[in-house]
Design a protein around this motif. Structure first.
Motif, PDB file in Angstrom:
ATOM      1  N   THR A 127       2.366   7.271  -6.482  1.00  0.00           N
ATOM      2  CA  THR A 127       1.336   8.265  -6.774  1.00  0.00           C
ATOM      3  C   THR A 127       1.823   9.655  -6.373  1.00  0.00           C
ATOM      4  N   ARG A 174       2.480   1.845  -3.481  1.00  0.00           N
ATOM      5  CA  ARG A 174       1.580   2.488  -4.449  1.00  0.00           C
ATOM      6  C   ARG A 174       1.416   3.976  -4.132  1.00  0.00           C
ATOM      7  N   GLU A 190       0.834  -1.210   0.000  1.00  0.00           N
ATOM      8  CA  GLU A 190       0.000   0.000   0.000  1.00  0.00           C
ATOM      9  C   GLU A 190       0.866   1.256   0.000  1.00  0.00           C
ATOM     10  N   GLU A 245       7.086   1.495 -12.062  1.00  0.00           N
ATOM     11  CA  GLU A 245       6.157   0.767 -11.192  1.00  0.00           C
ATOM     12  C   GLU A 245       5.741  -0.570 -11.799  1.00  0.00           C
TER      13      GLU A 245
END
Length: 227
Positions: A83, A79, A76, A205
Protein backbone atom coordinates in the motif's frame (compact mmCIF):
# COMPACT_ATOMS: atom_id res chain seq x y z
CA UNK A 1 30.34 11.42 14.20
CA UNK A 2 33.19 11.82 11.71
CA UNK A 3 32.48 11.89 7.99
CA UNK A 4 34.63 8.81 7.46
CA UNK A 5 32.72 6.81 10.06
CA UNK A 6 29.36 7.92 8.67
CA UNK A 7 30.44 7.06 5.13
CA UNK A 8 31.56 3.59 6.22
CA UNK A 9 28.31 2.88 8.07
CA UNK A 10 26.32 3.98 5.02
CA UNK A 11 28.43 1.67 2.86
CA UNK A 12 27.62 -1.30 5.08
CA UNK A 13 23.92 -0.43 5.16
CA UNK A 14 23.94 -0.15 1.36
CA UNK A 15 25.77 -3.46 0.82
CA UNK A 16 23.48 -5.43 3.14
CA UNK A 17 20.32 -3.74 1.85
CA UNK A 18 21.28 -4.54 -1.74
CA UNK A 19 21.90 -8.18 -0.86
CA UNK A 20 18.39 -8.33 0.63
CA UNK A 21 16.77 -6.45 -2.27
CA UNK A 22 18.39 -8.84 -4.77
CA UNK A 23 17.28 -11.83 -2.66
CA UNK A 24 20.83 -12.96 -1.94
CA UNK A 25 20.04 -12.72 1.77
CA UNK A 26 16.68 -14.44 2.41
CA UNK A 27 14.40 -13.77 5.40
CA UNK A 28 15.59 -15.31 8.63
CA UNK A 29 19.28 -15.40 7.66
CA UNK A 30 21.43 -14.96 10.78
CA UNK A 31 23.91 -12.10 10.58
CA UNK A 32 27.01 -12.85 12.66
CA UNK A 33 28.97 -9.70 13.42
CA UNK A 34 32.34 -11.40 13.20
CA UNK A 35 31.57 -12.85 9.80
CA UNK A 36 30.35 -9.49 8.49
CA UNK A 37 33.52 -7.83 9.79
CA UNK A 38 35.66 -10.32 7.85
CA UNK A 39 33.65 -10.48 4.63
CA UNK A 40 32.97 -6.75 4.37
CA UNK A 41 36.42 -5.74 5.65
CA UNK A 42 34.82 -3.55 8.27
CA UNK A 43 35.20 -2.38 11.85
CA UNK A 44 32.99 -4.28 14.35
CA UNK A 45 31.57 -1.05 15.80
CA UNK A 46 30.65 0.14 12.30
CA UNK A 47 28.96 -3.18 11.57
CA UNK A 48 26.99 -2.93 14.81
CA UNK A 49 25.87 0.62 13.94
CA UNK A 50 24.84 -0.46 10.45
CA UNK A 51 22.77 -3.33 11.82
CA UNK A 52 20.99 -0.96 14.20
CA UNK A 53 20.09 1.34 11.30
CA UNK A 54 18.82 -1.60 9.31
CA UNK A 55 16.72 -2.59 12.31
CA UNK A 56 15.16 0.89 12.33
CA UNK A 57 14.29 0.36 8.66
CA UNK A 58 12.67 -3.01 9.48
CA UNK A 59 15.16 -4.90 7.30
CA UNK A 60 17.01 -6.52 10.20
CA UNK A 61 15.64 -7.90 13.48
CA UNK A 62 17.90 -7.81 16.55
CA UNK A 63 17.02 -10.04 19.52
CA UNK A 64 18.92 -9.57 22.80
CA UNK A 65 21.33 -12.44 23.51
CA UNK A 66 20.55 -13.96 20.09
CA UNK A 67 21.92 -11.40 17.68
CA UNK A 68 20.73 -10.08 14.32
CA UNK A 69 18.93 -11.72 11.44
CA UNK A 70 17.17 -10.65 8.25
CA UNK A 71 13.57 -9.75 9.10
CA UNK A 72 10.59 -11.95 8.32
CA UNK A 73 7.66 -9.60 7.60
CA UNK A 74 4.16 -10.54 8.75
CA UNK A 75 1.21 -10.71 6.34
CA UNK A 76 -0.12 -7.45 7.78
CA UNK A 77 3.22 -5.75 7.19
CA UNK A 78 3.33 -7.16 3.66
CA UNK A 79 0.00 -5.58 2.78
CA UNK A 80 1.05 -2.28 4.37
CA UNK A 81 4.33 -2.21 2.43
CA UNK A 82 2.58 -2.64 -0.92
CA UNK A 83 0.00 0.00 0.00
CA UNK A 84 2.83 2.37 0.90
CA UNK A 85 4.65 1.59 -2.35
CA UNK A 86 1.53 2.38 -4.35
CA UNK A 87 1.23 5.78 -2.66
CA UNK A 88 4.93 6.64 -2.94
CA UNK A 89 5.29 5.51 -6.55
CA UNK A 90 2.18 7.41 -7.57
CA UNK A 91 3.77 10.54 -6.11
CA UNK A 92 7.01 9.81 -7.94
CA UNK A 93 5.26 9.49 -11.30
CA UNK A 94 3.22 12.65 -10.74
CA UNK A 95 6.36 14.57 -9.79
CA UNK A 96 8.34 13.22 -12.75
CA UNK A 97 5.55 13.93 -15.22
CA UNK A 98 5.70 17.65 -14.37
CA UNK A 99 9.33 17.87 -15.53
CA UNK A 100 9.84 14.83 -17.74
CA UNK A 101 12.20 15.55 -20.64
CA UNK A 102 12.93 13.54 -23.75
CA UNK A 103 16.33 12.81 -22.21
CA UNK A 104 14.59 11.18 -19.23
CA UNK A 105 12.53 8.98 -21.55
CA UNK A 106 15.72 7.93 -23.34
CA UNK A 107 17.34 6.99 -20.00
CA UNK A 108 14.28 4.94 -19.03
CA UNK A 109 14.23 3.17 -22.40
CA UNK A 110 17.90 2.30 -21.98
CA UNK A 111 17.04 0.72 -18.62
CA UNK A 112 14.25 -1.26 -20.28
CA UNK A 113 16.80 -2.71 -22.70
CA UNK A 114 19.06 -3.67 -19.80
CA UNK A 115 16.12 -5.43 -18.12
CA UNK A 116 15.24 -7.27 -21.32
CA UNK A 117 18.82 -8.48 -21.72
CA UNK A 118 18.77 -9.83 -18.15
CA UNK A 119 15.50 -11.66 -18.88
CA UNK A 120 16.96 -13.17 -22.05
CA UNK A 121 19.94 -14.45 -20.06
CA UNK A 122 17.48 -15.86 -17.50
CA UNK A 123 19.60 -14.59 -14.61
CA UNK A 124 17.06 -14.25 -11.81
CA UNK A 125 19.35 -12.24 -9.54
CA UNK A 126 20.10 -9.79 -12.33
CA UNK A 127 16.43 -9.56 -13.28
CA UNK A 128 15.48 -8.65 -9.71
CA UNK A 129 18.29 -6.08 -9.56
CA UNK A 130 17.36 -4.39 -12.85
CA UNK A 131 13.64 -4.40 -12.04
CA UNK A 132 14.30 -2.59 -8.79
CA UNK A 133 16.64 -0.22 -10.59
CA UNK A 134 13.81 0.81 -12.96
CA UNK A 135 11.63 1.91 -10.05
CA UNK A 136 14.52 3.75 -8.39
CA UNK A 137 15.42 5.41 -11.68
CA UNK A 138 11.92 6.89 -11.87
CA UNK A 139 12.44 8.32 -8.39
CA UNK A 140 15.89 9.74 -9.18
CA UNK A 141 14.64 11.36 -12.38
CA UNK A 142 11.77 12.89 -10.41
CA UNK A 143 14.48 14.66 -8.41
CA UNK A 144 13.11 14.08 -4.90
CA UNK A 145 15.76 12.48 -2.67
CA UNK A 146 13.30 11.86 0.18
CA UNK A 147 10.97 9.87 -2.05
CA UNK A 148 13.97 8.00 -3.46
CA UNK A 149 15.14 7.00 0.03
CA UNK A 150 11.62 5.92 1.01
CA UNK A 151 11.26 3.85 -2.13
CA UNK A 152 14.67 2.21 -1.65
CA UNK A 153 13.57 0.97 1.76
CA UNK A 154 10.18 -0.19 0.47
CA UNK A 155 11.77 -2.10 -2.42
CA UNK A 156 14.12 -3.89 -0.02
CA UNK A 157 11.22 -4.81 2.26
CA UNK A 158 9.20 -5.92 -0.78
CA UNK A 159 11.97 -8.35 -1.67
CA UNK A 160 11.75 -9.90 1.79
CA UNK A 161 8.00 -10.25 1.39
CA UNK A 162 8.33 -11.83 -2.05
CA UNK A 163 10.94 -14.27 -0.71
CA UNK A 164 8.55 -15.36 2.05
CA UNK A 165 5.17 -15.35 0.35
CA UNK A 166 5.71 -15.84 -3.37
CA UNK A 167 3.43 -18.61 -4.68
CA UNK A 168 5.75 -19.79 -7.42
CA UNK A 169 8.89 -18.81 -9.28
CA UNK A 170 7.48 -16.21 -11.64
CA UNK A 171 8.89 -12.93 -12.88
CA UNK A 172 7.14 -10.54 -10.52
CA UNK A 173 8.31 -7.26 -12.00
CA UNK A 174 7.56 -7.54 -15.69
CA UNK A 175 9.44 -5.56 -18.29
CA UNK A 176 6.21 -5.13 -20.31
CA UNK A 177 4.58 -3.32 -17.38
CA UNK A 178 7.57 -1.03 -17.16
CA UNK A 179 7.32 -0.30 -20.88
CA UNK A 180 3.66 0.68 -20.49
CA UNK A 181 4.65 3.16 -17.78
CA UNK A 182 7.38 4.69 -19.95
CA UNK A 183 5.04 4.89 -22.96
CA UNK A 184 2.45 6.74 -20.88
CA UNK A 185 5.08 9.16 -19.57
CA UNK A 186 6.34 9.77 -23.12
CA UNK A 187 2.78 10.64 -24.17
CA UNK A 188 2.50 12.93 -21.15
CA UNK A 189 -0.52 10.92 -19.96
CA UNK A 190 -0.10 11.17 -16.20
CA UNK A 191 -3.29 9.33 -15.26
CA UNK A 192 -2.39 6.42 -17.55
CA UNK A 193 1.13 6.22 -16.10
CA UNK A 194 -0.25 6.23 -12.55
CA UNK A 195 -2.80 3.56 -13.46
CA UNK A 196 -0.12 1.40 -15.10
CA UNK A 197 1.99 1.57 -11.94
CA UNK A 198 -1.02 0.74 -9.75
CA UNK A 199 -1.87 -2.31 -11.89
CA UNK A 200 1.78 -3.32 -11.96
CA UNK A 201 2.12 -3.34 -8.17
CA UNK A 202 -1.21 -5.15 -7.77
CA UNK A 203 0.05 -7.78 -10.19
CA UNK A 204 3.15 -8.32 -8.06
CA UNK A 205 1.02 -8.59 -4.92
CA UNK A 206 -1.38 -11.02 -6.61
CA UNK A 207 1.47 -13.54 -6.94
CA UNK A 208 1.91 -13.61 -3.17
CA UNK A 209 0.09 -16.18 -1.07
CA UNK A 210 -1.03 -13.62 1.53
CA UNK A 211 -4.66 -14.76 1.76
CA UNK A 212 -3.60 -18.29 2.71
CA UNK A 213 -1.36 -17.14 5.57
CA UNK A 214 -3.83 -14.54 6.76
CA UNK A 215 -6.71 -17.03 6.98
CA UNK A 216 -4.78 -20.20 7.71
CA UNK A 217 -6.38 -22.77 10.03
CA UNK A 218 -4.33 -25.61 11.39
CA UNK A 219 -5.96 -28.97 12.09
CA UNK A 220 -3.57 -30.47 14.64
CA UNK A 221 -5.06 -33.94 14.15
CA UNK A 222 -4.17 -33.89 10.44
CA UNK A 223 -0.76 -32.37 11.10
CA UNK A 224 0.27 -35.31 13.27
CA UNK A 225 -1.87 -38.10 11.82
CA UNK A 226 1.18 -39.98 10.44
CA UNK A 227 3.39 -39.41 13.46
Amino acid sequence: MSLNKESEIQRLVHVISNAVAEQRLPPGTRLVEGELVTRLKANRNHVRSALKRLELNRIVTIVPNKGASISQPSVEEAREVFTARSIVERGIIETLSEKCRQMDIAILKKQLKTELEAIKRNKRGQIIKESGEFHLLLARLAGNSVLTDMLQNLITRSSLIISLYQIEAVDLCGCNDHKDIVDALEQNDVSAAVQCMKIHLKEIESHLNLDFWENKKVDMEKVFEDS
